[in-house]
Design a protein around this motif. Structure first.
Motif, short mmCIF file in Angstrom:
data_model
loop_
_atom_site.label_atom_id
_atom_site.label_comp_id
_atom_site.label_asym_id
_atom_site.label_seq_id
_atom_site.Cartn_x
_atom_site.Cartn_y
_atom_site.Cartn_z
N VAL A 173 39.38 51.74 42.84
CA VAL A 173 40.73 52.02 42.38
C VAL A 173 40.78 51.74 40.88
CG1 VAL A 173 43.16 51.50 42.67
CG2 VAL A 173 41.62 51.34 44.63
N LEU A 174 41.12 52.73 40.10
CA LEU A 174 41.19 52.58 38.65
C LEU A 174 42.62 52.79 38.18
CD1 LEU A 174 38.08 54.68 37.52
CD2 LEU A 174 38.22 52.20 37.76
N GLY A 175 42.88 52.35 36.95
CA GLY A 175 44.20 52.58 36.39
C GLY A 175 44.49 51.56 35.31
N PRO A 176 45.42 51.88 34.40
CA PRO A 176 45.78 50.92 33.37
C PRO A 176 46.45 49.69 33.99
CG PRO A 176 47.22 52.83 33.29
CD PRO A 176 46.17 53.14 34.29
N SER A 177 46.55 48.59 33.22
CA SER A 177 47.16 47.40 33.79
C SER A 177 48.64 47.67 34.05
CB SER A 177 46.99 46.21 32.85
OG SER A 177 47.66 46.44 31.66
N GLY A 178 49.15 47.11 35.13
CA GLY A 178 50.54 47.35 35.50
C GLY A 178 50.74 48.66 36.24
N SER A 179 49.63 49.29 36.65
CA SER A 179 49.77 50.57 37.32
C SER A 179 49.98 50.41 38.82
CB SER A 179 48.52 51.41 37.07
OG SER A 179 47.39 50.73 37.57
N GLY A 180 49.91 49.19 39.32
CA GLY A 180 50.19 48.96 40.74
C GLY A 180 48.94 48.96 41.61
N LYS A 181 47.75 48.99 40.99
CA LYS A 181 46.55 49.07 41.82
C LYS A 181 46.28 47.75 42.56
CE LYS A 181 43.60 48.46 37.71
NZ LYS A 181 44.68 47.87 36.88
#
Lengths: 244, 320
Positions: free
Chosen positions: A36-44
């Motif tokens: 699971v990837l994503g910027p910080s605060g993205s809910g991952k």
């Protein structure tokens, strides 16, 4: 193995409503490795924590191996037995030796005898390469060693699924490799894994699928080759430009 | 800047000098008001030679006296022919052979060591402290966990308990327990005293326990729960052992306070150390000496207690 349908998690703090996980639907097959990837605060991370009930979600369904998490008849403790979790900050029990850390849940939850649980613990410590530290306290171990103990602790319960919540983010750079190696071995052995991570190399090399989150929404669900080479969503493209 | 290591002992010597100076000036101050120190009167309040009078059972005559060492064996023959043999201390013997005795006459005394009021007071203070401390710990642990409970009733009740007890003076609580609850439920004074002290300590221990549990990082509970432990197993095996280590210093302070607070139950006529001291003063008139002794006896309990706590603290620190 894991089924997520229409998952919604809303944080409502002092009038500020944040949809941390916004209508996510996905499934993870047995022996699949999903990153699971994503910027910080993205809910991952929130998404991951919803999978084993550490976070109560507002709507939707989560099931692991057919066991429904939202069903009030489901025994949450029995459910969690089958789901191992590894945390960013290791969360080893500091008042117990490494061996006791691995044996506690086996004793209290699985009711295994002393000889059986210690044999299991020592075998797992051998596997993650720190058998000689069995009788040390966690404070004597480096970050990488602590995280490997944490992985072994989760494996001692023989879970069907392993969740990793940024397992290498709190580590010094030279210790990241040893933890990723353990995770790679696990993946090769056919463990079903969901990893939230910032290690793009690991994602590209080990993952079967990549999920990209932003603002709680699942924006991309693709194979690593597809995701890293031809991302479809503009936000995924922007993210990859930043991190690569 | 380079750190220079300076010798510490001159400062310790200065400390000793200050303390000696204080003691000397106290002594001088008391001699100015012409107080006469009579330390020799004190030991009898710890232990003394009690005397048991030995009396003739009926009218008769002394038949025989055999003295061996310090004891004398006196044989009496009653007018009705009954024989009586008494062992008494030889230096207390008041009769000689052939004397007539009436019923109830004292033949002599036997002596034995007995604990004096200060020793009894120390014992009473000790058992009061131990019993109410143990009860207070149990009550406090329970109430502290209730304050963290998800159940609103448990949370409310424990909050009311803690606030009521912490907001009123212990002395008033002791009076309420003895005069109100004690009268209604027909409690003995010891029971009322122990109950008041235990509930008082419990409220403070509850807050200490709550603070300790809350100081443990949330990740610890999450890790335990993610392994399949239920809430109480996580509390018992993961949270409380770590919390206990952290709250040991305030807990030790609370128990030291409890030992001193037992002096307050003297107001409901439990003869513990402080009340024993007051009683000793009424017969000895050695006010200063007895109070110093009483203070010393409280220290005798509390210094080992804090020593014990710091040793336990060091033992628990081995995992750091």
């Amino acid at each position: 193995m894991i089924e997520v349908r229409d998952l919604v998690k809303v944080f409502d703090t002092r009038g500020q409503v944040v949809r941390a996980v916004d209508n996510v639907t996905t499934r993870v097959a047995k022996a699949e490795v999903v990153v699971v990837l994503g910027p910080s605060g993205s809910g991952k991370s929130t998404f991951l924590r919803c999978l084993n009930g550490l976070e109560h979600f507002d709507e939707g369904h989560v099931a692991i191996d057919g066991l429904q998490l939202a069903d009030p008849k489901t025994d949450i403790n029995a459910y969690r037995r089958e789901v191992g979790m590894v945390f960013q900050h290791f969360n080893l029990f500091p008042h117990m030796t490494v061996l006791e850390n691995l044996c506690l849940a086996q004793k209290v939850v699985r009711k295994r005898g002393k000889a059986e649980r210690e044999a299991k613990a020592r075998a797992l410590l051998e596997k993650v390469g720190i058998a000689q530290k069995a009788n040390e306290y966690p404070s004597r171990l480096s970050g990488g060693q602590q995280q490997r103990v944490a992985i072994a602790r989760a494996l001692a319960m023989e879970p069907k699924v392993m969740l990793f919540d940024e397992p290498t983010s709190a580590l010094d750079p030279e210790m990241v490799g040893e933890v990723l190696d353990v995770m790679k071995t696990l993946a090769q052995e056919g463990m079903t894994m969901v990893c939230v991570t910032h290690e793009m190399g690991f994602a590209r090399e080990v993952a079967d699928r990549v999920l990209f989150f932003d603002h709680g929404k699942l924006l991309e669900d693709a194979s690593p080759a597809q995701f890293f080479d031809t991302p479809k969503d503009p936000r995924a493209q922007a993210f990859l430009r930043q991190v690569l | 800047m380079i750190k220079h290591k300076k010798a510490q002992w001159p400062w310790h010597a200065l400390t000793a000098l200050v303390l000696v100076g204080l003691a000397v000036s106290l002594y001088l101050a008391t001699s100015l008001m012409s107080y006469e120190w009579r330390w020799n009167r004190v030991p009898q309040y710890f232990a003394y030679q009690a005397e048991d009078a030995q009396r003739a059972a009926s009218n008769g005559t002394v038949q025989d006296i055999v003295i061996t060492g310090d004891t004398a064996r006196v044989s009496l023959k009653g007018e009705d022919g009954a024989e009586q043999v008494l062992d008494v201390d030889s230096n207390s013997l008041q009769l000689s052979r052939g004397d007539d005795v009436a019923e109830g006459d004292q033949v002599g005394v036997t002596r034995h060591w007995a604990a004096g009021p200060l020793a009894w007071g120390l014992w009473t203070t000790l058992w009061l402290s131990v019993v109410s401390g143990a009860l207070g710990l149990v009550i406090g642990l329970f109430a502290g966990l209730c304050r963290l409970s998800n159940n609103p009733t448990l949370r409310d009740l424990s909050t009311v308990y803690v606030e009521l007890v912490r907001g009123t003076p212990l002395l008033v609580q002791i009076f309420i327990f003895y005069f109100f609850i004690g009268t209604v439920l027909n409690l003995s004074r010891e029971f009322a005293g122990v109950a008041a002290l235990a509930l008082f300590t419990g409220a403070y221990v509850a807050e200490i326990v709550r603070a300790g549990v809350q100081s443990i990082a949330r990740g610890q509970n999450e890790a335990a729960r993610s392994l399949g432990l239920n809430a109480s197993q996580s509390m018992r095996h993961v949270i409380l052992p770590q919390a206990f280590k952290r709250v040991l210093p305030p807990l030790a302070g609370q128990f030291i306070s409890l030992v001193k607070d037992t002096s307050l139950v003297s107001v409901i006529a439990i003869t513990e150390l402080t009340k024993s001291g007051r009683e000793a003063i009424t017969t000895s008139f050695s006010t200063f000496e007895i109070w110093f002794c009483v203070a010393g006896l409280y220290l005798l309990i509390n210094l080992p207690l804090s020593h014990l706590a710091s040793r336990l603290e060091r033992r628990l620190a081995q995992s750091d």
